[in-house]
Motif scaffolding. Sequence first.
Motif, PDB file in Angstrom:
ATOM      1  N   ARG A   1      15.734  -5.521 -12.446  1.00  0.00           N
ATOM      2  CA  ARG A   1      16.179  -4.630 -13.532  1.00  0.00           C
ATOM      3  C   ARG A   1      17.745  -5.160 -13.787  1.00  0.00           C
ATOM      4  O   ARG A   1      18.326  -5.094 -14.868  1.00  0.00           O
TER       5      ARG A   1
ATOM      6  N   PRO B   1      18.502  -7.949 -17.822  1.00  0.00           N
ATOM      7  CA  PRO B   1      18.492  -6.964 -18.722  1.00  0.00           C
ATOM      8  C   PRO B   1      17.896  -7.419 -19.912  1.00  0.00           C
ATOM      9  O   PRO B   1      17.370  -6.403 -20.657  1.00  0.00           O
ATOM     10  N   LYS B   2      17.807  -8.516 -20.263  1.00  0.00           N
ATOM     11  CA  LYS B   2      17.088  -9.137 -21.269  1.00  0.00           C
ATOM     12  C   LYS B   2      15.547  -8.824 -21.201  1.00  0.00           C
ATOM     13  O   LYS B   2      14.864  -8.305 -22.086  1.00  0.00           O
TER      14      LYS B   2
ATOM     15  N   GLU C   1      14.944  -4.876 -21.782  1.00  0.00           N
ATOM     16  CA  GLU C   1      14.998  -4.466 -23.150  1.00  0.00           C
ATOM     17  C   GLU C   1      13.564  -5.141 -23.726  1.00  0.00           C
ATOM     18  O   GLU C   1      13.067  -4.445 -24.672  1.00  0.00           O
ATOM     19  N   TRP C   2      13.147  -6.460 -23.332  1.00  0.00           N
ATOM     20  CA  TRP C   2      11.763  -6.863 -23.921  1.00  0.00           C
ATOM     21  C   TRP C   2      10.664  -6.062 -23.780  1.00  0.00           C
ATOM     22  O   TRP C   2       9.892  -5.518 -24.358  1.00  0.00           O
TER      23      TRP C   2
ATOM     24  N   LYS D   1      10.904  -2.829 -22.907  1.00  0.00           N
ATOM     25  CA  LYS D   1      10.802  -1.561 -23.680  1.00  0.00           C
ATOM     26  C   LYS D   1      10.331  -1.650 -25.186  1.00  0.00           C
ATOM     27  O   LYS D   1       9.719  -0.857 -25.649  1.00  0.00           O
ATOM     28  N   ALA D   2      10.641  -2.800 -25.465  1.00  0.00           N
ATOM     29  CA  ALA D   2      10.100  -2.965 -26.961  1.00  0.00           C
ATOM     30  C   ALA D   2       8.892  -3.320 -27.064  1.00  0.00           C
ATOM     31  O   ALA D   2       8.069  -2.835 -28.117  1.00  0.00           O
TER      32      ALA D   2
END
Length: 221
Positions: free
Chosen positions: A190, A194-195, A198-199, A201-202
């Motif tokens: 993690r 970070p990308k 975020e991916w 999470k989305a």
Amino acid sequence: MNVNTLQSAEAAVPPAPRLLRSTLTSPFGRKVRMAMVILGLGDQIEVEPADTRSETDTLREQNPLGKMPCLLLDSGTAIYDSRVIIEFLDQWSGRNRLIPQDAHDRAQVLTCATLADGIADAALLMVYEGRFRDPEQKSEVWLSHQRGKVERGLTAISHALPNPKTTDIASISLACALGYLDWREPVEWRSRFPKLVEWLKAFAAAEPAFDATRRPDEAAS
């Protein structure tokens, strides 16, 4: 309808999926369970746990490799490997939404899914190294080899992420691989990717099947 016509009609009905052999912790089993929910088959297919280490588990008769997930049809036929199962369910359901039909798009999506599966597989082998070997038998060379696969895979896939709002076999595979990394923690990913954080999470926000297939002891975050 005469007897011959009736028999022909019955013969034309494809065998239906009946039972999925998988634990609720397998990342590859989760892929299939997500596909089942997405395709509206969650209530039609029973999930039965399998013990890959047991010599008496019928899984070894259903899949000679003794691996899960394994899908059993009502005809008695067994289908195994998560990608094959998902492709079967996608077509059998008539939804055809998880794997593109266009040759170029299909190759791209399946390549991404294969990369995600490779990440999960390498992570699984790292976990098994600790589970099945005594501490003095652990091979740091082997662990480093598998860790390299995970890290290279995460680096590559972070540069070509699937659309988190499009649910297909690539996004399902990546989400399940990342979920497994979060659980077993064979590598710390993690802070470095970070990308991907975020991916995920989305994707989880856009696809309810991700939360619906969490382990019973896993709290949604």
